[in-house]
Design a protein around this motif. Structure first.
Motif, PDB file in Angstrom:
ATOM      1  N   GLY A 134       0.820  -1.200   0.000  1.00  0.00           N
ATOM      2  CA  GLY A 134       0.000   0.000   0.000  1.00  0.00           C
ATOM      3  C   GLY A 134       0.855   1.251   0.000  1.00  0.00           C
ATOM      4  N   GLY A 135       0.190   2.393   0.107  1.00  0.00           N
ATOM      5  CA  GLY A 135       0.910   3.651   0.092  1.00  0.00           C
ATOM      6  C   GLY A 135       1.787   3.850   1.306  1.00  0.00           C
ATOM      7  N   SER A 137       1.259 -14.421  -3.934  1.00  0.00           N
ATOM      8  CA  SER A 137       0.226 -13.596  -4.569  1.00  0.00           C
ATOM      9  C   SER A 137       0.289 -12.181  -4.007  1.00  0.00           C
ATOM     10  N   ILE A 138       0.167 -11.209  -4.909  1.00  0.00           N
ATOM     11  CA  ILE A 138       0.347  -9.804  -4.559  1.00  0.00           C
ATOM     12  C   ILE A 138      -0.945  -9.033  -4.793  1.00  0.00           C
ATOM     13  N   SER A 139      -1.289  -8.192  -3.851  1.00  0.00           N
ATOM     14  CA  SER A 139      -2.293  -7.155  -4.096  1.00  0.00           C
ATOM     15  C   SER A 139      -1.632  -5.812  -3.818  1.00  0.00           C
ATOM     16  N   THR A 140      -2.167  -4.767  -4.403  1.00  0.00           N
ATOM     17  CA  THR A 140      -1.523  -3.465  -4.234  1.00  0.00           C
ATOM     18  C   THR A 140      -2.514  -2.332  -4.446  1.00  0.00           C
ATOM     19  N   THR A 141      -2.289  -1.252  -3.723  1.00  0.00           N
ATOM     20  CA  THR A 141      -3.053  -0.026  -3.957  1.00  0.00           C
ATOM     21  C   THR A 141      -2.209   1.011  -4.687  1.00  0.00           C
ATOM     22  N   SER A 188     -15.375  -1.893   4.464  1.00  0.00           N
ATOM     23  CA  SER A 188     -14.745  -0.575   4.408  1.00  0.00           C
ATOM     24  C   SER A 188     -13.284  -0.731   4.801  1.00  0.00           C
ATOM     25  N   ASP A 189     -12.409  -0.414   3.855  1.00  0.00           N
ATOM     26  CA  ASP A 189     -10.973  -0.599   4.041  1.00  0.00           C
ATOM     27  C   ASP A 189     -10.313   0.770   4.105  1.00  0.00           C
ATOM     28  N   ILE A 190      -9.808   1.130   5.270  1.00  0.00           N
ATOM     29  CA  ILE A 190      -9.119   2.408   5.421  1.00  0.00           C
ATOM     30  C   ILE A 190      -7.614   2.153   5.428  1.00  0.00           C
ATOM     31  N   GLY A 191      -6.948   2.774   4.490  1.00  0.00           N
ATOM     32  CA  GLY A 191      -5.506   2.641   4.392  1.00  0.00           C
ATOM     33  C   GLY A 191      -4.834   3.953   4.698  1.00  0.00           C
ATOM     34  N   GLY A 192      -3.632   4.125   4.179  1.00  0.00           N
ATOM     35  CA  GLY A 192      -2.925   5.368   4.398  1.00  0.00           C
ATOM     36  C   GLY A 192      -3.418   6.487   3.524  1.00  0.00           C
TER      37      GLY A 192
END
Length: 667
Positions: A10-11, A61-65, A265-269
């Motif tokens: 993520g960020g 396996s990769i996920s990314t924002t 609801s996914d809260i990231g940076g």
């Protein structure tokens, strides 16, 4: 049972999860995302998660924002756009102009009509000449030809020429969507081209790390619809990883919470991403992925993304109210942890005794350029060099009267980033978060309140109160975002705006009572809240929405769990039209084929898309593949009571399990 490794970049954070297909989560780890060298953050998280199990890992396996964040923040690598046969008005569309951000656009004669017939010969030499001029200014090209979904030969010819002439990556619009709407396909191809170096950097970092750690396993990437593709496909079509992070969070949240009907609801940076799970499956957006104000043609989860995260910048609006985002900033607490001299700079600003607008604001390098520095102006290069030794206070820059334009260009390109007070800093001031330098966060809050007193607006009396107001602003914005997502899903509409609407909704969103009446909110679905800051904010959000909030175990690494909990799905579409009576034309991904009988045309199209879908699933490493064919004929009533054929859509969906190294499942 088999060991798999899920990685989410993520960020702000990179997460890693060691997952057993029979027992579930075995180990988790978090590390700061290191944008200047992604390998550093990925290695730290992976090493802590896998321990001594590297040799036993059967899938990575990769996920990314990263792609989503780049679009939300208006960043990306420079890319040239070649439009073949497009109308002049297409080049002037506001969304395309904004996405280009000053990068070259080349108009070329050519294109086809709705039946796949050539409208004009392709001016390939003209395209070659212009591409050579643009080569040093861009890191990739996008190509969109009119009606390429009906006949892609001009896009393919330009693609081959560009690869031969420039050696740069090329993104073709027809390979990303089979739907009409040439300008939107062009936009999707352009965004894809701008994202190629970004996603390439992540995949190469993971590949190199796995090789060094002795992990001999296939590498997959989460697409925007939650399914998996192999790394090679993701490198060709990185735009398909738009909303990869949100899609992985939905898959992971469903797995961790066992809730089949809920809002996730996914809260990231950088962002908050909200999606609806119905009957255990994430809802897909029939209009294509929408992010950062753009509407693309990528199949993706119907996610509502807002620039709201733990690392969103805190600012004041024109009425002196705290607002959050949409631009991301490096928290002061984190900056001081990485660069201890930052705290001394904050202390010096505080000791100065008088407030300045740029107190508590720094600029630092974010990542290296994808092309040489020739794309930067001389002032931009000077500023870039000045940042080589670490963060520079904005008060220093403006004291030196450095022009603002170079700064904005570096920020827009994602080469540099600001550091200033964020919700993460507020959480440190309040003792809700303790990972970084809390004293630097407190200094930032004191500088904020001091500056606020000279803006002419009512200011909080102490830094702690300011931090509470910042956290409250996040809660209010999150409550609004969830309500907007529900209104959009149920009614296809936005929340009402204006003074009257704010007077009615404002108290309910802010969780406070009005003096004369209350307008209460009641969500009829639970909210599964995930992301590192979820436990800080969502209990209060649940109170305001009068609904159950579930923060499941491992919510802070939910995306990494989702990265290994998904399956493979590959879809291929074909269209059959009738240019004239007695002729049925199949429009296929690599060209057209004509038949005199509709059923023969449909059988041919079905065989082709079925074969291509299965081959695509096999190519990305799927096992136990099942292919489902769908056919939809569109007709209208004729004058004689019969039916007139308009078109037929044929689609094939191939689904299966990702192949695991050294493991084979029984059918």
């Amino acid at each position: 049972m088999a060991l798999t490794l899920g990685i989410d970049t993520g960020g702000t954070y990179t997460d890693a999860v060691l997952f057993d297909t029979g027992r579930g989560v075995l180990a988790t780890a978090k590390a700061l995302t290191t944008r200047r060298d992604l390998t550093v953050g990925v290695a730290e998280a992976v090493d802590r998660a896998i321990g001594g199990h590297a040799a036993g890992i059967a899938l990575v396996s990769i996920s990314t924002t990263l792609a989503t964040n780049a679009i939300v923040e208006g960043q990306g690598s420079p890319a040239g756009l070649i439009l073949v046969g497009h109308a002049e008005a297409d080049r002037d569309r506001p969304d395309l102009t904004r996405a280009l951000a000053g990068d070259p656009v080349i108009a070329v004669r050519g294109g086809h009509d709705a039946m796949g017939e050539q409208r004009a010969p392709l001016d390939l030499e003209g395209a070659r000449s212009e591409a050579r001029k643009a080569r040093g200014r861009v890191s990739a090209f996008a190509v969109s030809s009119l009606f390429a979904v009906r006949n892609p030969e001009h896009e393919i010819a330009v693609r081959d020429m560009l690869r031969e002439t420039t050696g740069l990556p090329v993104s073709c619009a027809h390979g990303l969507s089979s739907e009409l709407d040439a300008p939107r396909r062009a936009l999707t191809a352009l965004l894809n081209a701008r994202l190629i170096p970004l996603v390439q950097g992540l995949i190469e970092a993971v590949r190199d790390l796995m090789a060094k750690r002795g992990v001999a396993a296939p590498i997959m990437v989460v697409k925007g619809d939650g399914s998996l593709i192999d790394a090679a496909t993701a490198l060709e079509s990185p735009v398909e990883t738009i909303l990869s992070g949100p899609a992985a969070s939905v898959v992971g949240a469903r797995h961790l919470s066992a809730r089949d009907d809920a809002f996730v609801s996914d809260i990231g940076g950088t962002t908050t991403d909200i999606a609806l799970v119905r009957d255990g499956r994430p809802l897909l957006d029939p209009r294509g992925a929408g992010v950062g104000g753009y509407r693309t043609m990528v199949r993706a989860v119907a996610v509502h993304t807002s620039g709201l995260g733990g690392d969103s910048e805190i600012r004041l609006d024109g009425r002196g109210r705290i607002r959050v985002g949409p631009r991301r900033a490096v928290p002061l607490a984190l900056l001081a942890t990485r660069f201890p001299a930052t705290r001394k700079a904050l202390e010096a600003q505080m000791e100065r005794g008088w407030p300045a607008e740029y107190d508590g604001v720094f600029i630092l390098r974010h990542r290296e350029p994808d092309t040489d520095l020739s794309e930067l102006t001389r002032p931009q290069r000077r500023l870039w060099e000045r940042l080589s030794d670490g963060p520079v206070g904005m008060d220093e820059l403006y004291r030196d009267r450095s022009p603002k334009l170079p700064l904005e260009r570096l920020l827009d390109r994602g080469l540099a980033i600001l550091s200033r007070f964020t919700p993460s800093d507020a959480a440190h001031v309040l003792g809700l978060h303790r990972a970084w330098d809390a004293e630097a966060a407190a200094l930032g809050a004191r500088l904020w309140t001091r500056w606020w007193t000279v803006t002419g607006h009512a200011a909080p009396e102490d830094p702690t109160e300011f931090a509470r107001l910042a956290v409250d602003a996040v809660n209010t914005a999150t409550t609004r975002a969830l309500l907007e997502a529900a209104a959009a899903e149920r009614h296809g509409m936005a929340l009402p705006s204006g003074r009257a609407a704010e007077a009615l909704l404002g108290p309910a969103l802010a969780g406070r009572e009005d003096g004369l009446f209350d307008l209460g909110l009641h969500f009829k679905r639970p909210v599964v809240a995930v992301g590192a800051p979820a436990a800080t904010y969502y209990p209060e959000v649940g109170r305001r929405l009068d609904t159950e909030v579930v923060v499941p175990p491992h919510a802070d690494v939910c995306n990494a769990v989702g990265a290994v909990a998904g399956g493979v799905a590959q879809r291929v579409d074909a269209l059959i039209t009738s240019p004239r009576e007695g002729l049925y034309r199949c429009h296929l991904p690599e060209g057209v084929a004509d038949f005199e009988d509709l059923d023969r045309a449909a059988r041919h199209a079905g065989m082709e898309v079925g074969r291509r879908a299965r081959r695509a699933a096999e190519r990305i490493g799927a096992e136990d593949i099942a292919v489902r064919l769908d056919r939809h004929d569109e007709t209208v009533a004729g004058k004689d009571g019969g039916k007139l054929f308009i078109e037929s859509r044929i689609s094939a969906l191939a689904t299966g399990r990702p192949a695991l190294a050294g493991v084979r499942f029984a059918s």
